[in-house]
Structures are given as structure tokens and as C-alpha cells.
Design a protein around this motif. Structure first.
Motif, short mmCIF file in Angstrom:
data_model
loop_
_atom_site.label_atom_id
_atom_site.label_comp_id
_atom_site.label_asym_id
_atom_site.label_seq_id
_atom_site.Cartn_x
_atom_site.Cartn_y
_atom_site.Cartn_z
N HIS A 120 0.84 -1.25 0.01
CA HIS A 120 0.09 0.17 -0.10
C HIS A 120 1.09 1.28 0.07
CE1 HIS A 120 -3.31 -2.52 1.11
NE2 HIS A 120 -2.60 -3.19 2.09
N ALA A 121 0.62 2.18 -0.89
CA ALA A 121 1.22 3.39 -0.93
C ALA A 121 0.35 4.42 -0.29
CB ALA A 121 1.71 3.94 -2.43
N ILE A 122 0.53 4.92 1.08
CA ILE A 122 -0.53 5.95 1.37
C ILE A 122 0.07 7.18 1.38
CG2 ILE A 122 -1.32 6.82 3.63
CD1 ILE A 122 -0.54 3.93 4.84
N ILE A 123 -0.53 8.20 0.53
CA ILE A 123 -0.16 9.37 0.20
C ILE A 123 -1.02 10.62 1.01
CG2 ILE A 123 -0.24 11.33 -1.72
CD1 ILE A 123 -0.66 8.57 -3.86
N ALA A 124 0.02 11.10 1.94
CA ALA A 124 -0.72 12.06 3.00
C ALA A 124 -0.95 13.53 2.27
CB ALA A 124 0.07 11.83 4.29
N VAL A 125 -1.85 13.87 2.61
CA VAL A 125 -2.45 15.35 1.98
C VAL A 125 -3.23 16.08 2.98
CG1 VAL A 125 -3.38 16.57 0.06
CG2 VAL A 125 -2.65 14.30 -0.37
N SER A 126 -2.15 17.19 3.24
CA SER A 126 -2.96 18.04 4.52
C SER A 126 -3.94 18.73 4.07
CB SER A 126 -1.77 19.01 5.12
OG SER A 126 -2.43 19.91 6.13
N LEU A 127 -5.01 18.79 4.86
CA LEU A 127 -6.32 19.80 4.62
C LEU A 127 -6.12 21.06 5.19
CD1 LEU A 127 -9.18 17.17 5.03
CD2 LEU A 127 -8.42 18.34 2.88
N LEU A 154 -6.51 12.18 3.52
CA LEU A 154 -6.65 13.58 3.64
C LEU A 154 -6.37 13.74 5.32
CD1 LEU A 154 -9.34 14.43 1.22
CD2 LEU A 154 -7.02 14.48 1.09
N THR A 155 -5.27 14.26 5.68
CA THR A 155 -4.91 14.55 7.33
C THR A 155 -5.60 15.93 7.56
OG1 THR A 155 -2.67 15.35 6.83
CG2 THR A 155 -2.92 13.13 6.99
N LYS A 156 -5.61 16.07 9.20
CA LYS A 156 -6.11 17.18 9.75
C LYS A 156 -7.31 17.52 9.24
CE LYS A 156 -1.10 18.52 9.62
NZ LYS A 156 -0.16 19.69 9.38
N ALA A 157 -8.19 16.53 9.10
CA ALA A 157 -9.74 16.66 8.78
C ALA A 157 -10.22 17.59 9.89
CB ALA A 157 -10.29 15.62 8.60
N ASP A 158 -9.92 17.74 11.25
CA ASP A 158 -10.52 18.55 12.19
C ASP A 158 -10.42 19.99 11.75
OD1 ASP A 158 -7.93 19.22 14.13
OD2 ASP A 158 -7.70 17.59 12.78
N VAL A 185 -8.85 11.79 7.74
CA VAL A 185 -8.35 11.31 9.13
C VAL A 185 -7.89 12.59 9.83
CG1 VAL A 185 -6.40 10.23 10.08
CG2 VAL A 185 -7.42 9.32 8.10
N SER A 186 -8.12 12.70 11.40
CA SER A 186 -7.55 13.50 12.26
C SER A 186 -6.70 12.76 13.21
CB SER A 186 -8.85 14.42 12.85
OG SER A 186 -8.16 15.17 13.63
N SER A 187 -5.54 12.92 13.14
CA SER A 187 -4.92 12.31 14.54
C SER A 187 -5.17 13.01 15.75
CB SER A 187 -3.35 12.32 14.16
OG SER A 187 -2.90 11.62 12.94
N HIS A 188 -5.75 14.21 15.53
CA HIS A 188 -5.98 14.88 16.82
C HIS A 188 -7.47 14.43 17.49
CE1 HIS A 188 -6.37 18.36 19.49
NE2 HIS A 188 -7.53 18.32 19.15
#
Length: 367
Positions: A120-127, A154-158, A185-188
């Protein structure tokens, strides 16, 4: 029972790192020589850390340092390591099932291998910043070309509290990534991390993205602890310092392994024509209906791609991005392929002659 047979029939200590019957069968000749199997978890300065059934071994890579940069040992490789010695040496590594490769920033157009044997290639993209759809397409092309299954996170969805706005952004990315799962996704808050953990539990995943995309925070969320250092991201442009400086392979508590990578400033294509075609599959499908089989989708009559762009079915941005990545890939390949360079020169000369002829015709035949 021989060492080679015992490696394949008993539960293996490396199973958590992806060891399976197929790897055991390929490793059998090295086992017969008394070498140990291990997964490369980190490479630096001519040495590497290898996870073996006896734990992590520090080994020298002098025996597997060829002139071809695509054949150097890298994180994710399955290595054959000496059982004893000081220092120990990696004597060889098994053929790779997949390999994530980009072009280097040098003018020599060499490829650089970032990770091997990835599922799997996870492409992290900040929102946290405006989406760069062209960069996402570039990452996707390399991911498809590697043989791995891409996944856009899509990170930082919060930071996007309005659900309608978030849904719009997700649709934008889904249009850019046909056939690819898109997760928010939101790690927060923990949103989406359980879904992502389930996706990556069955194999090896590589985490990709630019600095500030939230890769290290995401890795910590998947690992369940703060293993990777995290730096603050600049509010003005969403960028951050490189918190990961080497590629590290880590076993996940829910199954699977994760390769975290440094933020990539440049993502150059390297012989990725098939990957580009996969990213722009709707254009490739349209091209099948073009009048000419070698249609370049520039100004040819009966071009189905241009017709779709004219009536709005195909967004102009997608077509321009497709052309750009194909041209870039062709330039990279041409630098190492003399025959292709000659074809490109002939094509350029033919188009130049056609342009001069058209110009002369407009002037009434005067040269």
C-alpha cells in the motif's frame, strides 16, 4: 530438519514483518549457505539495520552496493545476512515484488528507490492548506507504477469543521484519483485512524507526502505511541521541517508494517508511463475512440479526448496535467534511451517543417 525447511514450516519470528511461504522458498538457497533472512528496517551510510529472528542486526552493505542506484539495498528489502561476524555483512537480497522509485534531482536522470516490497502506498495530503491536485496526481503515478495499491489520506480533517466543505474536498480528490480509496483522518480527534489501521493491517505500507502533511503524527496514531518526532507546521503555508530523516520500517500493533519516509520536496517521475495512464484512466478510455491510434490529443481531427474537453466532460485541468506528466516522463526516458531520443527529434523536425509549410501557405506560398 534442514535450516531451509524449518524456515518454511514453523511459525516464523519474522511473520509480523511480512515473512511468508513464498519468501521462504526464495530464500532457501541462502539458508543452505548458513545465511539468515531479515527485513531491512533502516539504511544509512553504507550500513543497515536488519530485523532477523534473533532481533535487530547491524550489517554492512559493501557486498550489495552496485553502481546502479536502483539496485542498492533499501528499506523494505528482504536480506541474506551473515549469521556471525564483526561486522556482519548483507550478502544479497531477494528479488523485489514491488519498488517505489522516483527520479533524482540531478541532471543525470537517475532513479532513486525509496522503498521495496510495498503493498500500500499511503499518500498523505494536508487539509490545512489548499489542495494541490497536480501533486496528488504525480504521487499517484509513482505509486501505481511501483506495483503498490495507492491510498490517499486527507490529514488534519478537524481543521475543516464544515461537513459540506469537507465533502466537496473529498469529491475533488476522488475525481483526481479514480479507482483509489480516499480517507479523511484526524490524528487529533482519532477520526478515520481505525479505518486506516484496518486497511494497512494486511501487508507493508509506505507513507508518502511533503513536509507538513502530518505523516509522523499519522504514523504515531497507527503505532499507538509517539515513536516519530513531530514538529510544528507553519500556519502561513502548511510546511514543516523534515521530522523524519531516514526511511524506517516499523511493525504495527494491529498487524502489517509501515515505512515512514522523509518529506519529499520533489517528486519526479521515473519511467512511469503506465502509472500516468492509470491515474488518468478516463483519458485513456476516451483515447480508444480517437480517429487515429497514435493521436496526441493536441489538434488532430476526430480526437475524442479534445471533444470531451470541449464539451466539459473532461476538465481542462486534467488534460493539461496529463500532458505535462507524459512530457516529463518522456524527457526522463529519452535521456537514457537513444532510440527514443532519435524518435523525438524526428517528430520535432516533422512538426517544425509542417509549421513552416503552414506559415508559408498563409503568406501565399512565399517562403
Amino acid at each position: 530438519m534442514t535450516l531451509s525447511s524449518s524456515l518454511s514450516v514453523r511459525p516464523h519470528a519474522l511473520a509480523a514483518y511480512g515473512w511468508d511461504e513464498a519468501w521462504a522458498a526464495e530464500f532457501a538457497p541462502y539458508a543452505a549457505e548458513g545465511l539468515l533472512p531479515g527485513r531491512v528496517v533502516r539504511v544509512d551510510r553504507g550500513q543497515c539495520d536488519v530485523m532477523t529472528e534473533d532481533g535487530v542486526v547491524r550489517a554492512d552493505t559493501a557486498f550489495v552496493t552496485p553502481h546502479d542506484p536502483l539496485r542498492v539495498i533499501c528499506t523494505g528489502d528482504w536480506a541474506a545476512v551473515e549469521a556471525t561476524g564483526n561486522p556482519r555483512y548483507v550478502k544479497s537480497y531477494l528479488p523485489r515484488r514491488t519498488a517505489f522509485v522516483r527520479s533524482t534531482s540531478s541532471q543525470r536522470s537517475e532513479g532513486q528507490i525509496l522503498a521495496a516490497n510495498v503493498d500500500h502506498a499511503i499518500i498523505a495530503v494536508s487539509l490545512a492548506v489548499e489542495l494541490d491536485l497536480g501533486r496528488i496526481e504525480r504521487f499517484l503515478a509513482l505509486a501505481w507504477e511501483s506495483g503498490a495499491q495507492p491510498l490517499v489520506v486527507l490529514t488534519k480533517a478537524d481543521l475543516v469543521p464544515d461537513p459540506d466543505t469537507l465533502a466537496y474536498l473529498v469529491r475533488d480528490v476522488e475525481t483526481t484519483a479514480p479507482g483509489v480509496q480516499v480517507l479523511t483522518v484526524s490524528s487529533h480527534t482519532g477520526e478515520g485512524t481505525d479505518v486506516l489501521a484496518a486497511v494497512v493491517s494486511g501487508g507493508t505500507s509506505v507513507l508518502l507526502g511533503i513536509s507538513g502533511a502530518g505523516k509522523s503524527t499519522l504514523a504515531n496514531a497507527l503505532l499507538g505511541e509517539d515513536v516519530m518526532d513531530v514538529q510544528a507546521t507553519r500556519d502561513v503555508d502548511g510546511k514543516g521541517r523534515h521530522t523524519t530523516t531516514t526511511r524506517n520500517l516499523l511493525a504495527l500493533p494491529g498487524g502489517g508494517v509501515l515505512i515512514d519516509t522523509p518529506g519529499l520536496r520533489g517528486v519526479g517521475l521515473f519511467d512511469a508511463e503506465a502509472g500516468v495512464g492509470q491515474v488518468f484512466s478516463e483519458i485513456e478510455d476516451l483515447a480508444a475512440d480517437c480517429r487515429f491510434h497514435d493521436c496526441a490529443h493536441e489538434a488532430e481531427p476526430g480526437c475524442a479526448v479534445l471533444a470531451a474537453a470541449a464539451d466539459g466532460t473532461l476538465p481542462e485541468r486534467r488534460l493539461e496535467s496529463y500532458r505535462k506528466l507524459l512530457r516529463e516522463n518522456q524527457r526522463i526516458v529519452a535521456k537514457t534511451d537513444a532510440r527514443l531520443r532519435a524518435e523525438i527529434r524526428r517528430d520535432w523536425r516533422a512538426k517544425s517543417a509542417e509549421g513552416r509549410a503552414n506559415h508559408a501557405a498563409k503568406r501565399g506560398g512565399r517562403a
